[in-house]
Enzyme design. Structure first.
Site, mmCIF file in Angstrom:
data_model
loop_
_atom_site.group_PDB
_atom_site.id
_atom_site.type_symbol
_atom_site.label_atom_id
_atom_site.label_comp_id
_atom_site.label_asym_id
_atom_site.label_seq_id
_atom_site.Cartn_x
_atom_site.Cartn_y
_atom_site.Cartn_z
ATOM 1 N N THR A 114 -8.493 24.351 -22.017
ATOM 2 C CA THR A 114 -9.548 23.961 -22.955
ATOM 3 C C THR A 114 -10.916 23.932 -22.283
ATOM 4 O OG1 THR A 114 -10.406 22.015 -24.132
ATOM 5 C CG2 THR A 114 -8.865 21.565 -22.403
ATOM 6 N N TYR A 138 -8.091 13.677 -21.719
ATOM 7 C CA TYR A 138 -7.528 14.941 -22.221
ATOM 8 C C TYR A 138 -7.937 16.115 -21.315
ATOM 9 C CZ TYR A 138 -7.247 19.126 -25.148
ATOM 10 O OH TYR A 138 -7.007 20.397 -25.615
HETATM 11 N N1 LIG Z 1 -7.166 23.195 -31.521
HETATM 12 C C1 LIG Z 1 -8.135 23.441 -30.624
HETATM 13 O O1 LIG Z 1 -9.308 23.633 -30.973
HETATM 14 C C2 LIG Z 1 -7.798 23.517 -29.160
HETATM 15 C C3 LIG Z 1 -8.846 23.754 -28.249
HETATM 16 C C4 LIG Z 1 -8.534 23.843 -26.885
HETATM 17 C C5 LIG Z 1 -7.222 23.712 -26.446
HETATM 18 N N2 LIG Z 1 -6.239 23.463 -27.345
HETATM 19 C C6 LIG Z 1 -4.867 23.329 -26.821
HETATM 20 O O2 LIG Z 1 -4.021 24.173 -27.573
HETATM 21 C C7 LIG Z 1 -2.714 23.610 -27.688
HETATM 22 C C8 LIG Z 1 -2.328 23.558 -29.138
HETATM 23 O O3 LIG Z 1 -3.278 22.779 -29.851
HETATM 24 P P1 LIG Z 1 -3.170 22.594 -31.423
HETATM 25 O O4 LIG Z 1 -4.526 22.328 -31.944
HETATM 26 O O5 LIG Z 1 -2.370 23.707 -31.985
HETATM 27 O O6 LIG Z 1 -2.366 21.216 -31.484
HETATM 28 P P2 LIG Z 1 -1.101 20.823 -32.367
HETATM 29 O O7 LIG Z 1 -0.971 19.338 -32.255
HETATM 30 O O8 LIG Z 1 -1.203 21.424 -33.722
HETATM 31 O O9 LIG Z 1 0.097 21.530 -31.587
HETATM 32 C C9 LIG Z 1 0.777 20.964 -30.498
HETATM 33 C C10 LIG Z 1 2.266 21.189 -30.722
HETATM 34 O O10 LIG Z 1 2.982 20.734 -29.565
HETATM 35 C C11 LIG Z 1 4.091 19.946 -29.994
HETATM 36 N N3 LIG Z 1 4.370 19.002 -28.899
HETATM 37 C C12 LIG Z 1 3.545 18.056 -28.388
HETATM 38 N N4 LIG Z 1 4.138 17.406 -27.388
HETATM 39 C C13 LIG Z 1 5.380 17.949 -27.230
HETATM 40 C C14 LIG Z 1 6.461 17.695 -26.338
HETATM 41 N N5 LIG Z 1 6.406 16.726 -25.439
HETATM 42 N N6 LIG Z 1 7.577 18.469 -26.463
HETATM 43 C C15 LIG Z 1 7.648 19.436 -27.399
HETATM 44 N N7 LIG Z 1 6.655 19.710 -28.271
HETATM 45 C C16 LIG Z 1 5.527 18.969 -28.191
HETATM 46 C C17 LIG Z 1 3.638 19.296 -31.287
HETATM 47 O O11 LIG Z 1 4.686 18.863 -32.129
HETATM 48 C C18 LIG Z 1 2.810 20.421 -31.915
HETATM 49 O O12 LIG Z 1 3.620 21.275 -32.689
HETATM 50 C C19 LIG Z 1 -2.782 22.244 -27.009
HETATM 51 O O13 LIG Z 1 -2.272 22.365 -25.702
HETATM 52 C C20 LIG Z 1 -4.274 21.936 -26.985
HETATM 53 O O14 LIG Z 1 -4.594 21.103 -25.914
HETATM 54 C C21 LIG Z 1 -6.489 23.350 -28.687
#
Ligand SMILES: NC(=O)c1ccc[n+]([C@@H]2O[C@H](COP(=O)([O-])OP(=O)(O)OC[C@H]3O[C@@H](n4cnc5c(N)ncnc54)[C@H](O)[C@@H]3O)[C@@H](O)[C@H]2O)c1
Length: 324
Positions: A114, A138
């Site tokens: 991120t 985070y």
């Molecule tokens: N959405 C954004 O703008 C953004 C920006 C930068 C980075 N990210 C990164 O992208 C990734 C996905 O983000 P997102 O927005 O899709 O979030 P999200 O919460 O929609 O997806 C995360 C998924 O991981 C699963 N999960 C969490 N902990 C778990 C565990 N211990 N075991 C198994 N499954 C688990 C959740 O159930 C969920 O389906 C994350 O790592 C986040 O840090 C997202």
């Protein structure tokens, strides 16, 4: 290739699995559904499990060629109030996942990092060499895990790409999947929910930043473009490409005010909004220099802000009417 996708029932993961499938790769989704939604993984092999559960992961890792690791706790604000949850899930559990990977034949790993690793940037656009001083737990967990990947590259022959996304936004062209977070904290869904009347008026945090219209500037990147970057990162590693961290952004900053105005121009609908105080630690401006993604992966963001808002609006109207 066969790819194990942790967090594939979440927002970015579910869009990426569709890009993987479209590129001819096989997908196994592994998710504990803590924030994900089972409906987002329909049509794909799905295993409900914890990333910390090495015994459950082992047989799956034996039949895949690569891992894409999206599973994490991903709310900046929550990480300030409940940092233990973040260090547990994004570090402790993620270390168990990587142990399971190292115990398997898999050495190809794509990681969701991120722009929060940079903290408050000295200048924009931000390139990968910019100072990395996260200002919330985070961002600290994500940077820590990047260090883990680099160390294990040296000692265990792990090959990785850490993709540092800026703000993921928009919905899939099929209209079948889009952004679902509970609670919702992301700007565009909150704005569209406010437009639909299913959430209170949007609060714009800060109108006195040193930006042209006083509101914060961010780099909104279509989630399907992020998905295609993951496919390219996988193929880069498969072709023997070097391990590295790569920014994923459009390279264009968009202010909150601009989102409200472009949405109005596109739909004729005004997003009800009010101004609130700045949030602590909110940098005025964050946008990427995506040159490395372009040079190394051959990636550019193909969709613009209009595509993001149009696809997200289509999805939110449908989704909100189903859940109402
Ligand atoms: N959405 C954004 O703008 C953004 C920006 C930068 C980075 N990210 C990164 O992208 C990734 C996905 O983000 P997102 O927005 O899709 O979030 P999200 O919460 O929609 O997806 C995360 C998924 O991981 C699963 N999960 C969490 N902990 C778990 C565990 N211990 N075991 C198994 N499954 C688990 C959740 O159930 C969920 O389906 C994350 O790592 C986040 O840090 C997202």
């Amino acid at each position: 290739m066969r790819v194990l996708v942790t967090g594939g029932s979440g927002y970015v993961g579910s869009h990426t699995v569709r890009e993987l499938a479209a590129a001819g790769h096989e997908v196994v989704i592994y998710d504990n559904l803590s924030t994900g939604d089972r409906r987002l993984s329909e049509g794909f092999e799905f295993i409900e499990g914890e990333i910390a559960d090495g015994a459950r992961l082992a047989p799956v890792l034996d039949r895949v060629d690569a891992v894409m690791h999206f599973a994490a706790s991903a709310y900046v604000g929550e990480s300030m109030t409940d940092p233990r949850k973040y260090f547990r899930n994004n570090v402790e559990s993620a270390l168990k996942l990587i142990d399971a990977v190292l115990a398997s034949p898999v050495r190809t790993f794509v990681f969701s990092s991120t722009c929060a690793v940079y903290g408050i940037p000295q200048a924009c656009p931000i390139d990968e060499e910019s100072r990395k001083e996260p200002i919330n737990p985070y961002g600290a967990t994500k940077l820590f895990f990047e260090h883990v990947l680099e160390a294990y590259r040296v000692t265990h022959g792990l090959r990785y790409v850490a993709l540092r996304y800026f703000n993921a936004a928009g919905a899939h062209a099929s209209g079948l999947i889009g952004e679902i977070h509970d609670p919702e904290t992301h700007l565009i869904p909150l704005a569209l929910k406010a437009a639909l009347g299913s959430a209170p008026p949007l609060t714009i945090f800060g109108s006195d930043f040193d930006t042209p219209d006083g509101t914060c500037i961010r780099d909104y990147t279509h989630v399907s473009d992020l998905g295609s970057a993951h496919v390219l990162a996988l193929e880069h590693l498969a072709e023997g490409g070097a391990s590295m961290s790569v920014n994923l952004g459009t390279g264009r900053g968009t202010s909150v005010r601009e989102i409200v105005d472009v949405f109005h121009a596109l739909t004729g609908i005004r997003i009800p909004h009010q101004y609130g105080p700045r949030r602590e630690g909110d940098p005025p401006c964050l946008y990427a220099n995506p040159a490395r993604a372009n040079e190394v992966l051959g990636w550019v963001a193909r969709r613009n802000l209009e595509d993001i808002l149009t696809s997200a609006w289509g999805w939110h109207q449908k989704f909100e009417s189903k859940t109402a």
